[in-house]
Design an enzyme around this catalytic site. Sequence first.
Site, short mmCIF file in Angstrom:
data_model
loop_
_atom_site.label_atom_id
_atom_site.label_comp_id
_atom_site.label_asym_id
_atom_site.label_seq_id
_atom_site.Cartn_x
_atom_site.Cartn_y
_atom_site.Cartn_z
N ASP A 8 -0.74 -0.68 -6.83
CA ASP A 8 -0.28 0.76 -7.47
C ASP A 8 0.97 0.83 -8.53
O ASP A 8 2.09 -0.43 -8.55
CB ASP A 8 -0.59 1.58 -6.40
CG ASP A 8 -0.04 3.09 -6.69
OD1 ASP A 8 -1.06 3.32 -7.57
OD2 ASP A 8 0.35 3.81 -5.98
N ASP A 28 -4.53 5.78 -2.72
CA ASP A 28 -4.62 4.31 -2.65
C ASP A 28 -5.54 4.17 -0.79
O ASP A 28 -5.57 3.27 -0.26
CB ASP A 28 -2.86 4.09 -2.18
CG ASP A 28 -2.48 3.73 -4.10
OD1 ASP A 28 -3.02 3.60 -4.84
OD2 ASP A 28 -0.98 4.41 -3.78
#
Length: 729
Positions: free
Chosen positions: A447, A627
Site C-alpha cells: 500500500d 487493506d
Amino acid sequence: MAMTAPAPTGERQDFSAFLRPARDGGRSIELLVKGARCAACLSKIEREMKALPAVAAARLNLTTGKLTVEFEPGAGDPSLLLERLDKLGYPATLYDPGKAAEVRDAEGRRLTFALGVAAFGAGNAMMFSVPIWAGLFGQELGPATRTLMMWLSAVIGAPCAIYAGMPFFESAWRSLRSGRANMDVPISIGVILTLAISFIETVLRGRDAYFDAAVSLLFLLLIGRWLDHRLRASARSAAADLLALQAPSAAVIGEGGIERRTPLGEVAPGDVLIVRPGERIPVDGIVAGGASDLDKSLLTGETAPVRVGTGEACQAGALNLSGVIRLRATARSEDSAVAAIARLVEAGTQSRSRYVRLADKAASLYVPVVHSAAALTFVGGWLLGLGPREALLRAVAVLIITCPCALGLAVPAVQVTASARLFRRRVLVKSGAALERLAEVDHVVFDKTGVLTEGRPQLVDAAPVAVAMAAPLARASSHPLAKALAAAHPGLTALAEDVREVAGQGVEGRIGGRIARLGRADFVGVKGACAAETELWFGFEGDTKIRFVFVDRLRADAAATVEALKARGLTVEILSGDVASAVEAAARAAGVAAWRAGLTPADKSNAVREATAAGRKVLMVGDGLNDAAALAGAHAAMAPGTALDASQNAADLVFSGEGLGAVVEAFDVARSARGRALENFGFAALYNLVAAPAAMLGFVNPFVAALAMSGSSLAVTLNALRTGAGRRS
C-alpha cells in the site's frame, strides 16, 4: 436460543422460524458446528451438507465455527442438517454470536487446563522414571524399589494422561461412531496402548514403564492445539475490529423532525440520519442535505479529505470532519461497506485455514505406516514363537521409538526460534504458519499511504513568515492539512478570533483585527486556480494570497527495501486507493514499475485474488481499513505497528519502527526457517527408517527406544536454534 442435538425419530423439531431470506428467493440458516478443526473436516461437512435434499450451498468457516446453509426456494428442513452433523460426529446448535463466544472460551479454558495437567504429569512422572533408567544416586535399583518407582509414576502419570487426553479421546470416539477415522484416532490408540503396556509391566514387575512418555506426548500435542486455538481467536478479532468501527447507534430524524438515538441494527433504508463533525458515517447512504469533508483514509487510503454535498454517496466508516449533514440510508448496517470488508476478511481467514502444513502431511503418512508396522510386529512375533508378552513389548518399542515427537517438533521448534529472532528485531510473528507462507512468496504488494510513505502530510518549502501568518487560523481547524500547517510552526500559540468553519470550503476568522481565510482556492478568493488535493490557500481580505503545498514523504529506506526484494527474486507492485498522481510519484521514487491507483477495498482484494489465481504467492503489506481484506486474502501479510487494529489483526506479522527493512528481515528469516524445517523433516524420516526396523527385529527394547526418541527430539531442537543465525541484527 440454543438448538441442541436432534430429537429422536418421530419428534423432529421445526426450526423454520430461524430461516432467513437468501439470494434467488431461497432461505438460509446459520449453525455453530463444534469439533471441526482441519481442512478435511471442512470439506467433509460441506460435502455432506450439499448432498442433503434441497440444499443449494453450504459454507463452513473454521475460524468462527459458523456453518451457513442455503436452501432452494420453497424447500429445506433444518432438522436434517443437525441429524447429519450429529452422525458425522460434529454436534451443532443455532449460531448465536454470544453462545459461540462462550463455547470458544470454554474450549480455550479446557485446552489451557489440559495443557497444565499434562505439563504437571510429564514433569512429575519423569521424576520417578529417570531413577528407573539411570539408577538412584548412582546405584542400580532393586526389584522392590523399581516396582515402587513404577507405581508412583503410574499414580501420577496415568490420571494426568487420561485427563489431558480427553480432547483427543472424545474427538476420536465421535469420529469412530460415525464410521470414520480422524487424526485423533491413532493418537488415542497410541496413548492408551502405551498406558496399557506400562500397567502390564508394572503388575508383572517388568523392567520398564512408559507413563511419562504417554503424558509427554499429549503435552506436545496440546501445545499445538492450544496455539491453533489462539490463532483462530486472533483471526476472528480482525473481522470484529472492523465491525467495531461502526457506531453502536445513529441519530434518526423521526416524525415531526424529532431526533432520536436508534440502535444501528434498527436503521432501515430510507431513514434520514444526522451526522455531526467527529462522528463516523453509520451506514451507507446519500447526502440529503448539508455539505462536509469526509476522511475516507481508512476506507480508500486517500490522504486528502473528500468533499461531499447533496446527492452524493457516503460509505459507512468514513469520518465526518467539518459540517453537519443529513444522510438518507440506502442499506442496513450488515450490508454496509465496513460489513462487506469484514466479510472479505472472514473469507480470507477461512481460506488461510486450508493451508496444509508440512508437518500435517508427514503425520498423515506416519500414522498408518507406523501403526501397521507395530501391529505386524505383534502378530508376527507371536506367530514366530516369541509369546504374547515379548511380542507386545516389541510392538510397543516400535510405537515408542517412532513416536512423532521429533516430527512434531520439527516445525514448532523452528517457528519458535525464528519468531524469537524476529521479535528481537522488532517484528512480531503472530503465527508459525505465517513463516512458512512468507518463505514461499514471490510477489510483494505495498500500500502507499502509511506503508511506503510516512502517512503524515508535511508542508513543503513554505516561507516561515507565511506560515506564521496562517498558523493562528490553521490551529483553529480540525482539517488534516491545517493541522500539518500548524505543526510546521509549533512555537506559536495564538489563535484566530471569531472563527467560522465553512463545510467543505475552509475556515474564516480574525487575525490582528483583519479577516483571513484558509482553505480552497475559490473560498480564499483565488480565481481560475487548478484545485489540488494536497494544497491550502491563505490570505487576508483584499491582500495577496499564499499557496501551501503538502506531501506525504516516502520512508527513508523505501527504495532500498524495494531494491533488496528485487535482488531476492521477488516482484513488487503498489496497490493504492490514493489519486494517480500521488501514487505515480511514490512509485517512481521507490523504484516500483507496477502500480495501480484509486482502488476500493474490494478492488485490492480482487487484485490479490487474481494474482493468486495466476499462481503467484502474494505478500501484502498494508495498514488501513481498505487493506484489511487484501491482507486477509494474501498468502502472507504484514502491517506496520502504526496500522489500524483491524489491519494488524488481519496481518500475520507486525513490525515497528520508521523503516521498511523489517520486510526484508522477515523474508530472510522465513527462508532460513523453511530450510531448517526441511532438514528436521529429513532427519526425522531417516531416524524412523533406521529405528523402526531395529525395534521390529528386537534390537531395541522399550527403554532404549525411549532414549532414542528423546535424542531425536533433542537433535531437531538444536538444529532449530540455527534458524536465522548470522544474519544482520
